[in-house]
Enzyme design. Structure first.
Site, mmCIF file in Angstrom:
data_model
loop_
_atom_site.group_PDB
_atom_site.id
_atom_site.type_symbol
_atom_site.label_atom_id
_atom_site.label_comp_id
_atom_site.label_asym_id
_atom_site.label_seq_id
_atom_site.Cartn_x
_atom_site.Cartn_y
_atom_site.Cartn_z
ATOM 1 N N ASP A 458 -9.917 5.855 7.035
ATOM 2 C CA ASP A 458 -8.710 6.613 6.719
ATOM 3 C C ASP A 458 -7.486 5.848 7.223
ATOM 4 O O ASP A 458 -7.609 4.925 8.040
ATOM 5 C CB ASP A 458 -8.793 7.985 7.382
ATOM 6 C CG ASP A 458 -7.826 8.999 6.784
ATOM 7 O OD1 ASP A 458 -7.218 8.703 5.734
ATOM 8 O OD2 ASP A 458 -7.681 10.087 7.370
ATOM 9 N N GLU A 461 -3.891 2.139 4.561
ATOM 10 C CA GLU A 461 -3.047 1.512 3.537
ATOM 11 C C GLU A 461 -2.379 0.198 4.002
ATOM 12 O O GLU A 461 -2.113 -0.632 3.121
ATOM 13 C CB GLU A 461 -1.983 2.513 3.068
ATOM 14 C CG GLU A 461 -2.526 3.617 2.187
ATOM 15 C CD GLU A 461 -3.402 4.604 2.959
ATOM 16 O OE1 GLU A 461 -4.347 5.159 2.371
ATOM 17 O OE2 GLU A 461 -3.155 4.802 4.160
ATOM 18 N N ASP A 537 -5.387 13.180 0.279
ATOM 19 C CA ASP A 537 -4.880 14.513 0.609
ATOM 20 C C ASP A 537 -4.338 15.238 -0.620
ATOM 21 O O ASP A 537 -3.145 15.532 -0.733
ATOM 22 C CB ASP A 537 -3.782 14.401 1.673
ATOM 23 C CG ASP A 537 -4.282 13.712 2.932
ATOM 24 O OD1 ASP A 537 -5.507 13.637 3.122
ATOM 25 O OD2 ASP A 537 -3.442 13.227 3.711
#
Length: 812
Positions: A458, A461, A537
């Protein structure tokens, strides 16, 4: 105020509130620090010169093609043995590349560069012809001469005094020039892919940014870009299907414009695409053929999808906010007491000590290995979140180890780049360095020792919270880039891909006899080699439900077949109906996982009332029954690149109505799934591909192509089976049986199916058994390819043969 305005307003209010906290003040300081770093570390763009290739001056043959020289540039064209076409301007080579799986494929020696009429050049091969005009237009044509793609002469903007295109290394990467490539496709063409896009799966007119981005909090169909962008387009037209991949990880954008047939004075207006990059090489690959052949070629180029262990194809339950080990036990017991299948339970960042990666809060989870062993006795695995950010503080063992090994990203002055993530002020490993990947991969030994069976990546990025500006690392941050050196402008989009490689290789080394289970929020082209992804999300709501399906189809067409959404949405409190419809969709997607934010509602099926529980239990049981089919699809994806979830046009790409169908999908070759995506719907229209389709509940037959309206009660969504298909399912005794859907009568009365005979979760490739079905004169025949006994119980479904008394099953 529309829904998107409301979401933006909520995010703005939330941002203001956050800034007033200690974490918010850190993010404010981090944003200023990032801005200062880039002001110092990035070169300022001064006067720039525009450049185009100019007139052709000659050509130099090479294996598979050659180099066409122009007055102010050069173009390398190479056709590989698999039929993929490489084009590289300004000396760009296929390597180095994060996307390719190993060395560049060998050139097709039969493809030769030869002069063409009009002063241009061409390369002719068995599957594709490439035409290069005297001014630099590149056309990709079918062997029959039909133009699939026309790339107009590119344009560059480079700093005055920059190295010319003829100098060694120009166009391979580094600072480089900004460039623009304009392309034309057929007027009837439709665009798909570009990674995970919430507004798809068909990509309408608009601008799509190529920069992996955390949208912050939640997202819906109007938000772009998202976590996993790829410069991979799949273009489908009557003339044929092709994939184009711009192998460039810099920030950029793709502007799409669909064409018009008969526009203006009766002439077609072609579809258009403008690809713009802020640096790096102008190099791209084109693969042509049927959709299946194109994805197979993409897999050959970028690597086979990792096959998840069998248990990872079952149901997963996750939540950000499990308080302690006892709550985990209560949730698992809830599934067991209600006889609901559960394969895995995921622990989010709240099980860490102060959100520090590779730690366990001993007060709330005093014996995590014991808990994992206890759950495993019930067939439930634990899966751990892993974030890349490492809290920069004395006493943090991971930080101390990393600092000693010099593994963290640094700025142009040689200082560690600091950001703010969940643990507070943090540093970031440079996964573009093989040495760092080796170090990080070894840290997963701690996760395995705690009893975890898999990981999910997670915040990769990567994310660094910022009160303003981009929520990532400074663009000037320095990276190894496999020893070439560079900055975050080039490394950003491949950061998560390199992290996935690190985790995957580490798990392989630590447990060499088991296939790792890993999925990642972010990534880039080639992510499938190491695992899959999930929606991130996604906002709770009917729009979020629709976006979930778009993301899964789009990722599959970009080469990542294993993915799925947060069932119920990550945020908010889904209504019982919304939760149920999301759950029913999820039961037919590769990654079947409930998940929610710490502030959102519960996601256990029994929390939504007895009716929802009953119907969710039926969906869970059907998923378990289809497990042999899912494991077969996973093995086929690894061998062929075909995604589990396929668009409706997969086998009939010339069906224009199906190209525009976005609310249903094919699960493998055998099943058509039509989820309910609208509130209150109890019936829904379904566009059928060619052939006969059976309602799997009623057995009623429907013939396509055409529309049908099917019942969609709360008890289940419409699922149809292709006539003649053989679907491996779990029998009542736990073994495998073959569900055979009656073929059509006559010459078209044939069908097929495949079963992967699983041998465990190791590396041995399972045997693929192929079956054929035939209906002639009322006699149904089922044969195993290669002869011999079918070897499995057979259950015949669908309409009975015309002459019931003659119906028979032949085993060889």
């Amino acid at each position: 105020m529309d829904a998107r305005d409301l979401v933006r307003s909520e995010k703005l209010v939330r941002s203001v509130k956050v800034i007033c906290t200690a974490q918010g003040l850190r993010s404010l300081r981090s944003a200023w620090r990032r801005r200062r770093a880039d002001a110092v570390g990035l070169p300022r763009r001064g006067t720039e010169l525009a450049r185009v290739p100019g007139e052709v001056e000659g050509a130099d043959p090479e294996p598979g093609g050659g180099v066409v020289r122009f007055a102010r540039s050069s173009l390398r064209v190479r056709v590989t043995t698999g039929g993929a076409v490489f084009c590289g301007w300004d000396g760009a080579e296929p390597e180095p590349s994060y996307a390719l799986d190993g060395p560049c494929p060998e050139a097709d020696e039969r493809a030769e560069l030869e002069p063409d009429t009009g002063g241009g050049w061409r390369v002719v091969s068995e599957r594709v012809t490439v035409m290069v005009s005297r001014t630099g237009t590149v056309e990709v044509r079918t062997p029959g001469g039909v133009v699939l793609r026309r790339d107009l002469p590119p344009r560059w903007w480079e700093p005055a005094g920059a190295p010319g295109p003829a100098e060694p290394g120009a166009g391979v990467g580094g600072e480089g020039a900004r460039w623009l490539q304009r392309s034309e496709v057929a007027a009837d063409a439709r665009f798909f892919g570009l990674g995970g896009r919430a507004s798809g799966p068909r990509l309408r007119d608009g601008v799509y940014r190529l920069w992996n981005t955390d949208p912050g909090g939640s997202f819906g169909p109007g938000d772009d870009p998202l976590y996993l962008t790829m410069p991979v387009q799949l273009v489908v037209a009557d003339a044929g299907t092709h994939l184009v991949f711009h192998d460039n990880s810099w920030d950029g954008s793709v502007t799409l414009r669909e064409g018009e047939e008969g526009a203006g004075s009766g002439h077609d207006r072609p579809g258009g695409c403008r690809t713009r990059m802020e640096g790096g090489p102008l190099r791209y690959w084109v693969i042509v053929g049927t959709p299946a052949r194109v994805l197979h070629g993409w897999t050959a180029l970028t690597g086979a999808p990792a096959v998840p262990p069998r248990w990872a194809l079952g149901h997963h339950h996750a939540r950000w906010g499990f308080r302690d080990a006892e709550e985990v036990r209560r949730v698992v017991a809830g599934y067991r007491e209600r006889d609901l299948p559960l394969s895995a339970l995921h622990l989010d960042i709240d099980h860490f000590v102060g959100h520090r990666v590779f730690t366990v809060d001993g007060a709330r989870f005093p014996d995590l290995p014991g808990l994992a062993a206890e759950l495993l006795e019930d067939g439930v695995r634990l899966v751990s979140i892993v974030d890349p950010a490492v809290k920069a503080e004395p006493g943090n063992a991971v930080y101390a180890s990393g600092a000693a090994e010099d593994v963290f990203v640094r700025d142009t002055r040689g200082r560690e780049v600091r950001g703010v993530v969940w643990p507070g002020e943090s540093v970031f490993p440079d996964f573009t360095d093989p040495r760092v990947r080796k170090w990080w991969g070894g840290l997963y030994a701690e996760r395995l020792a705690q009893g975890f069976s898999g990981v999910w990546h997670d915040m990769n990025e990567p994310v660094s919270f910022a009160a303003f500006g981009e929520t990532t690392l400074p663009r000037s941050a320095r990276h190894a880039l496999e020893g070439r050196g560079g900055d975050h402008r080039e490394a950003h989009n491949v950061y998560a891909l390199a992290m996935a490689r690190s985790g995957y290789e580490g798990l392989c080394e630590l447990r060499p006899d088991e296939r790792p289970f890993l999925f990642s929020r972010s990534g880039w082209a080639g992510l499938q080699r190491y695992g899959g992804s999930w929606s991130g999300d996604v906002a709770t709501g009917w729009a979020g439900l629709r976006a979930s399906l778009s993301l899964v189809i789009g990722l599959g067409l970009s080469g990542v077949p294993y993915s799925g959404p947060d069932i119920g949405g990550f945020t908010g409190f889904p209504s019982p109906e919304l939760y149920l419809r999301w759950f029913q969709l999820g039961a037919y997607l590769p990654l079947f996982r409930t998940h929610s934010a710490i502030s959102a509602g519960r996601r256990e099926p029994w929390e939504f009332g007895s009716e929802v529980l009953e119907h969710a239990a039926a969906a869970l049981r059907e998923r378990q029954r289809l497990m042999p089919y899912f494991t077969t699809l996973a093995q086929l994806a690894a061998r062929t690149g075909a995604p589990y979830v396929r668009p409706m046009w997969w086998r009939t790409p010339k069906d224009r109505a199906l190209r525009d169908c976005e609310d249903a999908f094919l699960l493998g070759d055998a099943l058509l799934v039509a989820p309910v995506l609208e509130e209150g719907a109890r019936r829904r229209p379904v566009r059928l591909p060619r052939g006969r389709w059976y309602d799997t509940v009623t057995g009623r037959a429907h013939d396509g192509p055409g529309h049908v309206v099917l019942d969609a009660p709360l008890s289940g969504i419409p699922v149809l089976a292709r006539a003649g298909s053989v679907v491996p399912v779990a029998g009542a005794d736990g073994g495998v049986e073959l569900e055979v859907w009656t073929p059509c009568q006559g010459r078209k009365g044939v069908g097929a199916g495949t079963l992967a005979v699983e041998t465990g979760d190791g590396w041995e490739k399972p045997e693929l058994l192929r079956f054929a079905t035939r209906l002639r004169d009322g006699v149904l025949t089922i044969e195993r390819e290669g002869g011999g006994e079918v070897g499995y119980p057979v259950r015949i479904r669908g309409e009975a043969p015309a002459e019931e008394g003659k119906a028979a099953r032949r085993t060889s």
